[in-house]
Scaffold this active site. Structure first.
Site, PDB file in Angstrom:
ATOM      1  N   HIS A 147      -6.145  -0.565   8.558  1.00 11.57           N
ATOM      2  CA  HIS A 147      -5.093   0.250   9.180  1.00 11.57           C
ATOM      3  C   HIS A 147      -5.154   1.683   8.642  1.00 11.57           C
ATOM      4  O   HIS A 147      -5.691   1.903   7.550  1.00 11.57           O
ATOM      5  CB  HIS A 147      -3.721  -0.349   8.866  1.00 11.57           C
ATOM      6  CG  HIS A 147      -3.634  -1.837   9.104  1.00 11.57           C
ATOM      7  ND1 HIS A 147      -3.907  -2.761   8.115  1.00 11.57           N
ATOM      8  CD2 HIS A 147      -3.354  -2.538  10.221  1.00 11.57           C
ATOM      9  CE1 HIS A 147      -3.778  -3.986   8.612  1.00 11.57           C
ATOM     10  NE2 HIS A 147      -3.453  -3.891   9.885  1.00 11.57           N
ATOM     11  N   GLU A 189      -2.514  -4.938  -1.574  1.00 12.48           N
ATOM     12  CA  GLU A 189      -2.143  -5.877  -0.501  1.00 12.48           C
ATOM     13  C   GLU A 189      -2.716  -7.289  -0.653  1.00 12.48           C
ATOM     14  O   GLU A 189      -2.771  -8.034   0.327  1.00 12.48           O
ATOM     15  CB  GLU A 189      -2.479  -5.296   0.891  1.00 12.48           C
ATOM     16  CG  GLU A 189      -1.739  -3.998   1.234  1.00 12.48           C
ATOM     17  CD  GLU A 189      -0.291  -4.190   1.699  1.00 12.48           C
ATOM     18  OE1 GLU A 189       0.194  -5.346   1.788  1.00 12.48           O
ATOM     19  OE2 GLU A 189       0.382  -3.147   1.938  1.00 12.48           O
ATOM     20  N   HIS A 238       0.798  -1.226   0.000  1.00  9.99           N
ATOM     21  CA  HIS A 238       0.000   0.000   0.000  1.00  9.99           C
ATOM     22  C   HIS A 238       0.833   1.279   0.000  1.00  9.99           C
ATOM     23  O   HIS A 238       0.270   2.376  -0.074  1.00  9.99           O
ATOM     24  CB  HIS A 238      -0.995  -0.010   1.162  1.00  9.99           C
ATOM     25  CG  HIS A 238      -2.325   0.605   0.829  1.00  9.99           C
ATOM     26  ND1 HIS A 238      -3.444   0.449   1.601  1.00  9.99           N
ATOM     27  CD2 HIS A 238      -2.713   1.405  -0.210  1.00  9.99           C
ATOM     28  CE1 HIS A 238      -4.465   1.117   1.066  1.00  9.99           C
ATOM     29  NE2 HIS A 238      -4.043   1.710  -0.034  1.00  9.99           N
ATOM     30  N   ASP A 265      -7.232  -5.831   3.050  1.00 10.31           N
ATOM     31  CA  ASP A 265      -7.344  -6.194   4.467  1.00 10.31           C
ATOM     32  C   ASP A 265      -8.446  -5.425   5.200  1.00 10.31           C
ATOM     33  O   ASP A 265      -8.715  -5.684   6.379  1.00 10.31           O
ATOM     34  CB  ASP A 265      -5.998  -6.114   5.194  1.00 10.31           C
ATOM     35  CG  ASP A 265      -5.512  -4.701   5.486  1.00 10.31           C
ATOM     36  OD1 ASP A 265      -6.311  -3.749   5.532  1.00 10.31           O
ATOM     37  OD2 ASP A 265      -4.282  -4.557   5.688  1.00 10.31           O
ATOM     38  N   ASP A 282      -7.623  -1.273   0.430  1.00 12.22           N
ATOM     39  CA  ASP A 282      -6.724  -2.316   0.929  1.00 12.22           C
ATOM     40  C   ASP A 282      -7.579  -3.559   1.167  1.00 12.22           C
ATOM     41  O   ASP A 282      -8.580  -3.498   1.887  1.00 12.22           O
ATOM     42  CB  ASP A 282      -6.071  -1.851   2.239  1.00 12.22           C
ATOM     43  CG  ASP A 282      -4.936  -2.755   2.692  1.00 12.22           C
ATOM     44  OD1 ASP A 282      -5.068  -3.996   2.585  1.00 12.22           O
ATOM     45  OD2 ASP A 282      -3.918  -2.230   3.170  1.00 12.22           O
ATOM     46  N   ASP A 315      -2.445   3.704   7.934  1.00 13.04           N
ATOM     47  CA  ASP A 315      -1.357   3.979   6.962  1.00 13.04           C
ATOM     48  C   ASP A 315      -0.947   5.444   6.966  1.00 13.04           C
ATOM     49  O   ASP A 315      -0.674   6.034   5.919  1.00 13.04           O
ATOM     50  CB  ASP A 315      -1.780   3.571   5.537  1.00 13.04           C
ATOM     51  CG  ASP A 315      -2.015   2.074   5.380  1.00 13.04           C
ATOM     52  OD1 ASP A 315      -1.784   1.325   6.349  1.00 13.04           O
ATOM     53  OD2 ASP A 315      -2.426   1.655   4.276  1.00 13.04           O
TER      54      ASP A 315
HETATM   55 MN   LIG Z   1      -3.229  -0.309   3.769  1.00 13.51          MN
END
Ligand SMILES: [Mn+2]
Length: 314
Positions: free
Chosen positions: A134, A281, A109, A238, A236, A136
């Site tokens: 997250h 990711e 990312h 995730d 992302d 980031d």
């Molecule tokens: Mn990320």
């Protein structure tokens, strides 16, 4: 309803930018993500939705040599990350200036540094939907790990000490034009940065409390109150629950469902303001083959939903 955007020219054309890069993360594997997503048939899927697709091969960044030089704080691979992202920014910007919709596939990312900078070079008033577990947003000063995939937003927002190596980042995103959905794993330093800069974040708590429909509406009201500014989505994988998208390096329980992830893309697509999309990711070296296949299929599905595949108004 077929995809429409004020900012995408007819015939609508998507440019796939497959970035085989993992230099912003702690371990490899994620550089293989784009190949899996493309080989799953993304081009064909977008063509079926009525898109022309431009795909000029993968970006391997093999010509980028960035060894040596003194350390820059505790940053890992800062020169390589900088050069790769400068190149990504140019590619994304050139596609957008032609009226194409760039789809940047990661890779780690840290690539958002380049993709968002590319969008801002063409659309300085763009807003960013950052969909992630997250934040980031560590600065080089606050990062414990030195891994730059945890920092792209601090660079595009112009936070932290200025580093000459990154002087190519000229278009700065205003804090009020950034909104998060899906957060659930933040460093204390990052919470402080969000607080100090009054950055709007809808964590999984708000998704649970209000539902995804209301959250997307509130997010749009915050960054795009008149529904007239270009929108860049940086997704992302995730952000999704690990049961939905297991093949990623930093899975966090309690994430977005498949439908919630798709709904975000469908609802933003519906605004007719989309200018760029990142899907980041996906790591095909994590977990078993079935999990990888599922994660890749989900990634393709997110792209399709941003590009017009919808359950609305059947
Ligand atoms: Mn990320």
């Amino acid at each position: 309803m077929p995809f429409q955007s004020k900012f995408v020219a007819e015939p609508k054309t998507a440019a796939i930018i497959g970035c085989l890069f993992s230099g912003g993360g702690p371990r490899g594997g994620v550089e293989k993500g784009p190949v899996h997503i493309v080989e799953a048939g993304l081009e064909r899927q977008l063509t079926a939705l009525g898109w022309k697709v431009v795909f000029n091969g993968y970006h391997k960044f093999e010509d980028m040599k960035a060894e040596g030089g003194p350390p820059i704080g505790n940053l890992n691979n800062p020169r390589l990350v900088s050069r790769v992202n400068e190149s990504v920014a140019k590619t994304v910007g050139s596609h957008e200036s032609q009226g194409y919709l760039p789809i940047t596939l990661g890779g780690d990312h840290s690539l958002a540094m380049g993709s968002i900078s590319g969008t801002l070079s063409v659309h300085p008033d763009a807003c960013v939907f950052y969909i992630d577990a997250h934040a980031d947003i560590n600065t080089p000063e606050t990062s414990g790990s030195g891994n730059m995939h945890g920092m792209p937003l601090s660079f595009v927002l112009g936070l932290g000490d200025k580093i000459p190596e990154f002087a190519w980042i000229k278009s700065i995103l205003k804090a009020g034009r950034l909104v998060y959905i899906g957060l659930r794993d933040l460093d204390t330093t990052e919470k402080q940065i969000l607080h100090d800069n009054k950055i709007k974040a809808f964590s999984m708590h708000e998704v649970d409390k209000y539902g995804i429909g209301k959250v997307v509406e509130m997010a749009l009201d915050h960054v795009n109150p008149n529904r007239d500014l270009p929108i860049h989505i940086s997704f992302d994988i995730d952000a999704l629950d690990p049961s939905v998208a297991p093949a990623t390096v930093f899975p966090v329980r309690g994430g977005l469902s498949f439908r919630e992830g798709r709904y975000i893309c469908e609802a933003i697509s519906d605004t007719r303001l989309l200018v760029a999309l990142d899907v980041m990711e996906v790591n095909p070296t994590v977990g078993d083959e079935a999990g990888v296949r599922q994660t890749v299929a989900v990634a393709c599905s997110l792209v399709r939903s941003a590009l017009g595949e919808t359950l609305a108004k059947l």
